[in-house]
Design a protein around this motif. Structure first.
Motif, PDB file in Angstrom:
ATOM      1  N   VAL A 199       0.865  -1.182   0.000  1.00 34.53           N
ATOM      2  CA  VAL A 199       0.000   0.000   0.000  1.00 34.53           C
ATOM      3  C   VAL A 199       0.900   1.230   0.000  1.00 34.53           C
ATOM      4  N   GLU A 201       1.081   5.404  -0.001  1.00 41.97           N
ATOM      5  CA  GLU A 201       0.341   6.627   0.287  1.00 41.97           C
ATOM      6  C   GLU A 201       1.204   7.831  -0.083  1.00 41.97           C
ATOM      7  N   HIS A 202       0.559   8.861  -0.598  1.00 38.07           N
ATOM      8  CA  HIS A 202       1.293  10.071  -0.964  1.00 38.07           C
ATOM      9  C   HIS A 202       0.396  11.278  -0.739  1.00 38.07           C
ATOM     10  N   ARG A 203       1.021  12.389  -0.438  1.00 44.11           N
ATOM     11  CA  ARG A 203       0.270  13.621  -0.332  1.00 44.11           C
ATOM     12  C   ARG A 203       1.176  14.810  -0.654  1.00 44.11           C
ATOM     13  N   TRP A 219      -3.729  12.272   2.819  1.00 46.80           N
ATOM     14  CA  TRP A 219      -3.008  11.170   2.187  1.00 46.80           C
ATOM     15  C   TRP A 219      -3.884  10.566   1.085  1.00 46.80           C
ATOM     16  N   MET A 220      -3.283  10.330  -0.067  1.00 50.56           N
ATOM     17  CA  MET A 220      -3.939   9.615  -1.157  1.00 50.56           C
ATOM     18  C   MET A 220      -3.406   8.185  -1.155  1.00 50.56           C
ATOM     19  N   VAL A 221      -4.298   7.201  -1.292  1.00 51.64           N
ATOM     20  CA  VAL A 221      -3.933   5.798  -1.100  1.00 51.64           C
ATOM     21  C   VAL A 221      -3.958   5.051  -2.429  1.00 51.64           C
ATOM     22  N   GLU A 223      -3.653   1.087  -3.470  1.00 51.82           N
ATOM     23  CA  GLU A 223      -3.638  -0.258  -2.901  1.00 51.82           C
ATOM     24  C   GLU A 223      -3.377  -1.311  -3.980  1.00 51.82           C
TER      25      GLU A 223
END
Length: 493
Positions: A199, A201-203, A219-221, A223
């Motif tokens: 997974v 995550e980035h922001r 946070w943008m996920v 998956e």
């Protein structure tokens, strides 16, 4: 005295920063306590659910096996009872026949003895007792339905908590940022065949270093990543940095997030300066549409909705940068007459910048380029020494020209619906590209003596601007190839 004040001021600043750091850490600890309570309850519920599921499987298995035993017992009971009934009847018939034979033997002197003996012989021959099988049709042995759970018991006794996947590490040196895409790579301390997916995550963020407790962006996920790398595409780099973190997951549990990594995402971001726009242009954020009414009607409408305009929006205030040019064109100082011009709100005074503009090809006239901040309010783009542009004319006859200082050169290339603009301030290069094919349309070469600013013109049409773009690799490559050659457009510079 002044030195003591300066020293005390530094100490105060240091204490304030330390206090903020401690406050952030306290918030992290409180959040960790809340997460610990929530996560422990969750894993306990999950474990109880697993054991309940296991009990259900065992109960179901037990019920099925008990049913099979009952069915086997009923089948064998039926066979043995039938055989017992048949044998009992045969025995009863045989005992009657034996008694009759004994009576006949006792009366051997009588005349009917011969016939009676023959009848008994015939009866014995046909007696059921001599047609019976004296072997049981079903066995009483049920050992074939015995069970041995030794192996299963050992397996159950070996049940333990599933190992938590190790924490990945993002390889900063292997990550790449180009063409508004980010390639992120990571590794594990040691191979783990039980990893099912990752997974990521980035922001977006405007500061370097680890994430803060309070961030402007969520946070943008991403998956279901199967490999130890991922490419993020379709990004708009409207912040200075993007922070990344990744965790590994197996079938039942996820590991800890990696240490966050912040990558710089340099790109040119600006908005259109509604305060500079011609009154016949309706400006909304990064879109412009020709408005034949214009004038006072537009000013009244703008006054009524001033709090919702791009110039006063919270998003605009948050995105203001040190190079954001304050609007000097309001009221009577905005573009007028036949200029139909609007400027960007951010100056270019260094580096390589790139942006794109999509325009309505049915516009009667359209232009895109750069201008000096002192461009006159009556000046049309390309008709003075303070502006450089590509101009589309759809009035009477269609033409595409490069314009500067009231000089024009007709361009022999297809008219795209989207133009990319590249500006290298130090090198004095301004190039225009077909943004889809990255085909070079024209290059100006000039020595910019002062900062320039994106400039646009439209008459009877519309256009929209896309910012937050990096200089495309194809454009950079083409610029390097052309850097050693002289410009064929020297007459316009």
């Amino acid at each position: 005295m002044s030195e003591q004040k300066e020293s005390l001021r530094k100490i105060t600043t240091t204490l304030a920063l330390k206090n903020e750091e401690i406050q952030n850490f306290v918030c992290c600890l409180k959040q960790s306590l809340e997460n610990l309570e929530m996560n422990s309850n969750r894993v306990q519920e999950d474990m109880e659910a697993e054991f309940t599921s296991l009990h259900s499987v065992l109960d179901e298995l037990k019920e099925g096996m008990v049913t099979r035993i009952k069915q086997e017992r009923a089948s064998r009971t039926y066979e043995l009872q039938n055989q017992l009934s048949a044998c009992s009847k045969a025995l009863e018939s045989s005992e009657d026949l034996l008694e009759q034979a004994n009576q006949t033997l006792c009366s051997a002197e009588t005349e009917d003895f011969t016939q009676a003996a023959k009848d008994i012989k015939d009866s014995v021959t046909m007696a059921p007792a001599f047609r019976l099988s004296l072997k049981a049709k079903a066995s009483d042995n049920m050992s074939h339905m015995m069970v041995d759970f030794t192996q299963e018991r050992e397996m159950l006794q070996a049940i333990k908590f599933l190992p938590v996947p190790a924490t990945p590490e993002i390889q900063v040196s292997e990550c790449q940022v180009c063409d508004n895409t980010v390639t992120v790579l990571w590794t594990l301390p040691e191979p783990d065949t039980k990893i099912d997916h990752y997974v990521l995550e980035h922001r977006r963020t405007n500061h370097e270093g680890p994430p803060r407790v309070r961030e402007d962006y969520p946070w943008m996920v991403v998956e279901g990543i199967r490999e130890m790398e991922h490419i993020l595409t379709g990004l708009r780099f409207d912040t200075r940095y993007i922070t990344f973190r990744v965790k590994a997951c197996n079938k039942a549990v996820a590991g800890e997030f990696s240490e966050p990594v912040t990558l710089e995402t340099h790109a040119f971001v600006f908005k259109l300066d509604a305060g500079s726009s011609h009154q016949n242009l309706r400006v909304e954020d990064l879109s412009v549409e020709w408005d034949s009414c214009g004038g006072k009607v537009q000013e009244i409408r703008k006054d009524k909705n001033r709090t919702n305009s791009p110039m006063h929006s919270p998003a605009r205030t948050a995105m203001m940068s040190p190079k954001r040019a304050p609007s000097a064109r309001v009221g009577r100082d905005r573009f007028t007459a036949e200029s139909y011009t609007v400027l960007g709100d951010t100056m270019i005074d260094a580096g390589q910048q790139y942006w794109e503009v999509r325009f309505d090809k049915e516009s009667k006239a359209f232009a895109v380029g750069v201008a000096l901040r002192n461009l006159g309010r009556f000046d049309q783009l390309g008709k003075s020494s303070a502006s450089w542009c590509i101009h589309l004319n759809n009035w009477l006859q269609q033409s595409l020209t490069a314009k500067h200082n009231n000089k024009a050169r007709t361009l022999d290339c297809p008219i795209p619906d989207r133009i990319g603009v590249y500006c290298n301030y130090e090198e004095g290069v301004l190039s225009f590209y077909n943004s889809r094919t990255k085909q070079l349309m024209h290059t100006f070469r000039a020595k910019f003596q002062q900062p320039v600013i994106p400039a646009f013109m439209v008459w009877n049409g519309s256009f929209s601007v896309q910012t937050g773009l990096q200089v495309p690799s194809a454009v950079q490559s083409g610029q390097r190839k052309n850097s050693g050659t002289s410009s064929s457009n020297a007459s316009l510079t």
